[in-house]
Design an enzyme around this catalytic site. Structure first.
Site, PDB file in Angstrom:
ATOM      1  N   ARG A 173      55.149  70.233 -40.019  1.00 46.24           N
ATOM      2  CA  ARG A 173      54.369  69.657 -38.895  1.00 46.24           C
ATOM      3  C   ARG A 173      53.836  68.260 -39.216  1.00 46.24           C
ATOM      4  NH1 ARG A 173      56.521  73.748 -37.621  1.00 46.24           N
ATOM      5  NH2 ARG A 173      55.554  75.574 -36.689  1.00 46.24           N
ATOM      6  N   SER A 197      49.461  76.047 -31.124  1.00 50.05           N
ATOM      7  CA  SER A 197      48.677  76.333 -32.332  1.00 50.05           C
ATOM      8  C   SER A 197      47.714  75.185 -32.604  1.00 50.05           C
ATOM      9  CB  SER A 197      49.599  76.461 -33.542  1.00 50.05           C
ATOM     10  OG  SER A 197      50.521  77.485 -33.330  1.00 50.05           O
ATOM     11  N   GLU A 217      46.303  70.922 -36.015  1.00 49.88           N
ATOM     12  CA  GLU A 217      47.662  70.433 -35.756  1.00 49.88           C
ATOM     13  C   GLU A 217      47.651  69.291 -34.718  1.00 49.88           C
ATOM     14  OE1 GLU A 217      50.705  73.728 -35.872  1.00 49.88           O
ATOM     15  OE2 GLU A 217      51.464  72.636 -34.143  1.00 49.88           O
TER      16      GLU A 217
END
Ligand code: NAP
Length: 343
Positions: free
Chosen positions: A161, A235, A331
């Protein structure tokens, strides 16, 4: 190029929180890049689909809204096809289009919200596949020097990520297009138990790429709250990656904590399990909350501000840190031009 003044940004992020910008410039063609005003990182922002951003403050300057579209197959050879996609293409639309062309490689990444341009920034990943598996090059406009730059896969520095576009100067490069290497002959990637179970339930013994995509869509629709109903950015926290000794001491204290080895010395542990263990799943803090379907997803129940959602995120981080000694990392990009979070 379209220009609007003092636009509301509420419908430009999937969290749906209130925010405004001084101005918005919507880029629709590559020629638009040549007449852009200078980008000032202290007050300006690049925005794509808004699926990975939380507005805690307004944007005092200009939002550069990237809608450069276009997709084509460049070449087919030796079992592969090279596809070029504009950053403003809807990601899921692109996935389904490649499947319609008989190409595979993106099926596990179905229904990820947002535009294609966000994919390399975040190295999007789901069900055991990440963009790094198919990406070849990224073409971007360097806003500091006003010229084109091409990044090879290695230069993108993709990791879990993360990428050079996120960890370096986040707004230096305006991603314009990317080149993907897909397959003309399908090999299923079914390493995630949830996905293979879903396919078995559907009776797909030898699934096609389209079957896999449909299964991922069903799984995501069941598991994840729809941003059109309750604003969210998927998320909110990354799964922490710990060194092996630390992960072992944690799993000996919490034997049910799901953990997956990453190479020799690193272990990824489940942030969702830790959040659920601390009692946050489904909890509300006014109009902000944690989804009752998925503990990793923070939601806007209607009238939450970005600051309220962020404050809930901090409460979660604090609880996880005191219980597990692990700091959860958000995130999405937290946009706070005015230092709201320092107050
Ligand atoms: P899930 O399949 O139960 O996965 C839960 C978590 O366990 C995921 O975060 C996943 O890590 C990890 N995991 C499961 N099986 C694994 C395996 N075989 N090897 C390594 N890690 C494994 O259900 P889920 O939470 O709905 O997630 C399904 C997929 O969608 C995951 O890949 C997840 O990343 C992705 N997803 C992404 C977002 C987002 O906003 N970024 C939101 C929801 C779901 P990874 O996250 O590292 O894959």
């Amino acid at each position: 190029m379209r220009v609007s003044h003092n636009p509301s940004l509420k419908s430009f992020s999937t969290f749906g929180v209130p925010a405004t910008a001084g101005r918005m410039i919507t880029l629709e063609t590559e020629e638009d890049l040549l007449s852009l005003p200078p980008f000032n990182p202290v007050q300006d922002l690049i925005l794509g689909g808004g699926s990975n951003v939380l507005f805690v403050s307004d944007v005092p300057g200009t939002v550069f809204h990237n809608r450069l579209e276009g997709k084509q197959i460049l070449e087919t050879r030796d079992g592969h096809a090279w596809v070029e996609a504009g950053a403003g293409e809807n990601w899921h639309g692109l996935v389904r289009w490649t499947l319609d062309q008989g190409l595979s490689g993106l099926e596990n990444l179905s229904l990820i919200p947002g535009l294609a341009g966000a994919a390399p920034i975040q190295n999007i990943g789901a069900y055991g596949v990440e963009l790094a598996d198919v990406l070849e090059t990224v073409t971007a406009w360097d806003l500091e020097r006003n010229h084109w730059v091409s990044f090879t896969l290695a230069q993108c520095e993709l990791s879990y990520r993360n990428s050079v576009f996120k960890s370096g100067k986040p707004d230096r490069y305006l991603i314009c297009s990317m080149r993907l290497r897909l397959d003309t002959k399908f090999t299923a990637k079914l390493g995630y138990a949830g996905l293979s179970d879903e396919l078995s339930r559907a009776g797909a013994a030898a699934p096609s790429a389209l079957d896999v995509s449909d299964a991922v869509i069903r799984l995501r629709q069941r598991r994840l709250p729809d941003p059109a109903v309750s604003g969210n950015a998927g998320s909110f926290f990354k799964n922490p990656v710990l060194d092996r000794d630390r992960a072992e001491s944690l799993t000996s204290r919490f034997p049910q904590l799901p953990a997956w080895p990453l190479g020799e010395n690193a272990v990824k542990v489940s942030a969702a399990w830790m959040i659920e263990h601390c009692g946050f799943k489904g909890r509300r803090a006014g109009p902000a909350g944690v989804s009752d379907r998925h503990a990793l997803v923070l939601v806007n129940h209607g009238s939450a501000s970005g600051k309220q959602i962020f404050q809930l995120a901090v409460q979660i981080q604090t609880a996880i840190y005191s219980t597990f000694g692990v700091l959860l990392e958000p995130e999405p990009r937290i946009v706070d031009f005015k230092g709201e979070l320092d107050e």
